[in-house]
Structure formats: C-alpha cells, structure tokens
Design an enzyme around this catalytic site. Structure first.
Site, short mmCIF file in Angstrom:
data_model
loop_
_atom_site.label_atom_id
_atom_site.label_comp_id
_atom_site.label_asym_id
_atom_site.label_seq_id
_atom_site.Cartn_x
_atom_site.Cartn_y
_atom_site.Cartn_z
N ARG A 10 0.85 -1.30 -0.08
CA ARG A 10 0.03 0.19 0.05
C ARG A 10 1.10 1.06 -0.06
O ARG A 10 0.59 2.22 -0.49
CB ARG A 10 -0.91 0.08 1.15
CG ARG A 10 -1.67 1.47 1.61
CD ARG A 10 -3.24 1.11 2.16
NE ARG A 10 -2.91 -0.08 3.23
CZ ARG A 10 -2.36 0.33 4.45
NH1 ARG A 10 -1.66 1.58 4.43
NH2 ARG A 10 -2.28 -0.25 5.08
N ASP A 42 -7.55 19.14 -15.04
CA ASP A 42 -7.93 17.67 -15.36
C ASP A 42 -7.48 17.60 -16.79
O ASP A 42 -8.27 18.04 -17.55
CB ASP A 42 -9.42 17.20 -15.02
CG ASP A 42 -9.91 15.85 -15.37
OD1 ASP A 42 -9.20 15.18 -16.26
OD2 ASP A 42 -10.75 15.27 -14.94
C1 LIG Z 1 -13.42 9.20 -16.52
C2 LIG Z 1 -12.95 10.48 -16.04
C3 LIG Z 1 -12.86 10.98 -14.63
C4 LIG Z 1 -12.99 9.72 -13.57
O1 LIG Z 1 -12.21 8.65 -13.81
P1 LIG Z 1 -12.41 7.13 -13.34
O2 LIG Z 1 -11.17 6.64 -13.90
O3 LIG Z 1 -13.58 6.89 -14.17
O4 LIG Z 1 -12.71 7.30 -11.68
C5 LIG Z 1 -12.47 12.35 -14.30
N1 LIG Z 1 -12.24 13.26 -15.22
C6 LIG Z 1 -12.56 12.77 -16.65
C7 LIG Z 1 -12.29 14.15 -17.64
C8 LIG Z 1 -12.85 11.72 -16.93
O5 LIG Z 1 -13.08 11.54 -18.42
#
Ligand SMILES: *Cc1c(COP(=O)(O)O)cnc(C)c1O
Length: 393
Positions: A56, A181
């Site tokens: 972990r 993101d």
């Molecule tokens: C899919 C996605 C997420 C979430 O990710 P997971 O791996 O599904 O938890 C976050 N941001 C964006 C832009 C995504 O497309």
C-alpha cells in the site's frame, strides 16, 4: 543515451517509452517485472530495500508508472490511484480543510462535481461552478476561502477551451491553486504545469491506458507547493498510503504498457477526429459540430496555442433530442458505451449516460448532443459510419 539522464531533456516519445522503465539488473529483462508481492523482506528491523516495506505504501511496478507519468507531465512527482476519482479525492483531501472553497468549471466531468458536491460539501467544503472561459466571471467567483480552482480543457461534451495560463494568473493572485484535469488532452497534446497550473489529475482509464481495459487515476505535481506549512507532495503521498486507494500492480503495469504508444495513438486520434469533423460541417441533419480543430470553434485559436493538436473527442448537435437518441443507437462501428480514449470508437448520449448525474444542475447537457470518442480505426470506415447513420435516421 544513459538511462540515468534526466528525462525532461529528451523527446516526449522517448520519455513515454523509457522513463521509469529501466531493465531488470538481475536478469536483463527488458521489460521490468510486475511485482505482485504485497510485502518486502527487511534487512533487520526497519532495513528496507529501496524504501519498500508493504505494497500500500509502495510497489516497484507502481513506482515505474509514477516515474513515467511525472516525466510525461514535466512534474516532480506523480501518484497513481485505483481510479481517476480516487486520485481526485486524495488530492482534494490533501488540499482542503472544512471552511475552504472550491471553484470549478461548470462543464467539468460530472463525477468530479458529484465527488465534491455530494461527498466533500457535507464535510464542510464550499463549492461553486463558473464559466471558466469567462475570466471576469472567474475573478468575481473567487472568495477569500477559495483554495482550489479546478478546470478541464477541452471540456466534456462541448469541447470548450479554457486559457490555462490566464486562469492560473488570476487564481494565484487570489492565493488559490489551479488543478487541471488533463484526461481529454493527455500530456502529449497539452502540458498544464508548463502553462502555470499547479497540479494535473488524470483518469488514466481513458487515453493513457488507451485500450479500455484498465481503470486508474493519477495526480502529478511540482515540488515545493506549500499547504499550511507542509509540502503538497508529502500530503498526497500520505493520503495514498493512509487511505489506500492505490492501483494494484497489474493495473499499474497495463497502464504503463498503454502509455508507451500514447504519442502514436494521439496523433491518429486527432487526425481521425479532424477528418470526421471537417466532413460533417454543414451537414443538413446537424445543427452544429463541436470540435476545437474547426476554425469556427470559439476556442480554436486558443487551442491551437495551448495544444499540439486537437484530440480525439468531438460532439454533434442534432436538430432535436429524438434524432440524437436515434443516432446514438444506430451507428455500427461506433459502439454505444460510456467512457472514451480507447483505440476503438465509441458513441455516447451524454444527457442520459455520462451526464445523467448532473441533470437539473448547471452542468446539464442538451438532449440533442451526441459525443464521439474517435478511435484509431480506418478513417474512411469511421466517416462512412457517421455519414451512413445520419442518412438512415
Ligand atoms: C472518466 C473521467 C474521470 C473519472 O475517472 P475514473 O477513472 O472513471 O474514476 C475524471 N475526469 C475525466 C475528464 C474523465 O473523463
């Protein structure tokens, strides 16, 4: 070239393939082994070999993915998690305490909004959403409690483009950190840290993994980001270890394997999406094509400055919800499914699929929109599928 050379001095493609991937010194195995062991022998109590103690806290396969991710984003450190949302949650809990405020784009991934709105807000976090492209609105929405400005560019599903450097300057002047993101663009197309962002998050489930076969997430950041007297990297490392939403070794290894072809795949995703978008402009069954590579897209010039190319995601607006629904259920090569970023093409009906959780909020999506994740199949076949479907519906 020495394998010890710092990877920020070599080409992106070289980093994608070589960073964190040193061969195994005991056997010469070109591909580093997948370390399944959950625990590590100690040379005397507390005598850890290379710091490994219990999986972990750290596992060599995860380390190799984390080194690869840090090298690709130009960050100091990266942390790998079991999913994108697990990564986001660990980051936010590293950054925030009750009373702090988060300002989010009004078009962020629905699950990100849900995470903060339904899980963090009840624990005392403030949340507002704003049109991130409207810099005056961003300035006005910042409060003295704002610690985090969270944005996504291109955004989902309308491919809105946000000026990362401009938002970073505004947020920093107000004492807030900027999280980008970078899932849609990937580090190959866009480098948020170099543009002034403080932290990058990923759903590696999408383009980084690239084959729709492994869930994962990542946080990448620079060194020396202070959060209440502590280094943010240390706080994220502690969340990863202390809350434990880590990626397992097989998941980490599959993600590493996918990343080695990221640059080649992204070039093809972008080329295919650009070709489809151009063929669809002016189609009588469409009200609009949303793709930042089209000159009439409102974010086109900004995207051309900020991105290497325009990516594999595009959205179509039909004349009404019924037509959009019929389209999403009638394509043949484009398969109807959630998610994106794999080598295979997918179609999605956001208002009832990816964005169902944000219906009735500021993030709601029109029922006339369909979203395409353009894969890397033959472009003529993909164009033919879209045009043929539009003819039939
Ligand atoms: C899919 C996605 C997420 C979430 O990710 P997971 O791996 O599904 O938890 C976050 N941001 C964006 C832009 C995504 O497309």
């Amino acid at each position: 070239m020495s394998l010890d050379q710092p990877f920020d001095t070599v080409d992106f493609a070289t980093r994608a393939i070589r960073a964190g991937q040193a061969f195994d010194p005991t056997t010469g195995s070109v591909i580093p082994p997948v370390y399944l062991s959950t625990t590590f022998v100690q040379d005397g109590i507390g005598g850890f070999r290379n710091g490994y103690e219990y999986a972990r806290g750290g596992n060599p396969t995860r380390t190799s993915l984390e080194e690869q991710l840090a090298a690709l984003e130009g960050g100091d450190r990266a942390f790998s998690f079991a999913s994108g949302l697990a990564a986001e949650d660990a980051l936010l809990r590293s950054l925030l305490q009750p009373g702090d405020h988060v300002l989010m784009g009004n078009d962020v991934y629905g699950g990100t909004h849900r995470l903060v709105n339904r899980i963090h807000v009840p624990w005392g976090i403030g949340l507002d959403t704003v049109e991130m492209g409207d810099l005056d609105a961003v300035r006005a929405a910042l409060t003295p409690a704002t610690r985090v400005v969270w944005l996504e560019t291109p955004s989902n599903p309308l491919m809105k483009i946000t000026d990362i450097a401009a938002v970073a300057a505004i947020a920093h002047a107000a004492g807030a950190l900027v999280v980008v993101d970078n899932t849609f663009a990937t580090p190959y197309l866009q480098q948020p840290l170099a543009l002034g962002a403080d932290v990058v998050v990923h759903s590696t489930t999408k383009y980084l993994g690239g084959h729709s076969d492994v869930l994962g997430g990542a946080v990448v950041l620079d060194e020396g980001i202070d959060v209440r007297g502590e280094d943010l990297a240390e706080r994220v490392a502690f969340q990863q270890f202390g809350a434990g939403a880590v990626s397992g070794p097989m998941d980490a290894w599959l993600t590493t394997r996918g990343i080695k072809t990221l640059h080649v795949r992204m070039d093809r995703h972008s080329a295919n999406a650009q070709a489809i978008a151009e063929r669809l402009v002016g189609h009588p069954k469409l009200a609009r094509v949303y793709y930042p590579g089209l000159p009439d897209h409102p974010g086109h010039e900004l995207a051309a400055r900020q991105m290497r190319s325009f990516g594999g995601m595009l959205s179509l607006e039909l004349h009404d919800g019924a037509a959009a629904r019929r389209f999403a259920e009638s394509t043949t090569l484009f398969q109807l499914a959630e998610s994106l970023g794999g080598v295979e093409s997918l179609v999605c009906y956001p208002s009832e699929m990816t964005h169902a959780s944000v219906r009735g909020t500021a993030l709601e999506v029109s029922p006339a929109i369909v979203r395409l994740s353009v894969g890397i199949e033959g472009v003529d076949d993909l164009v033919g599928d879209v045009l043929g479907t539009l003819d039939r519906i």
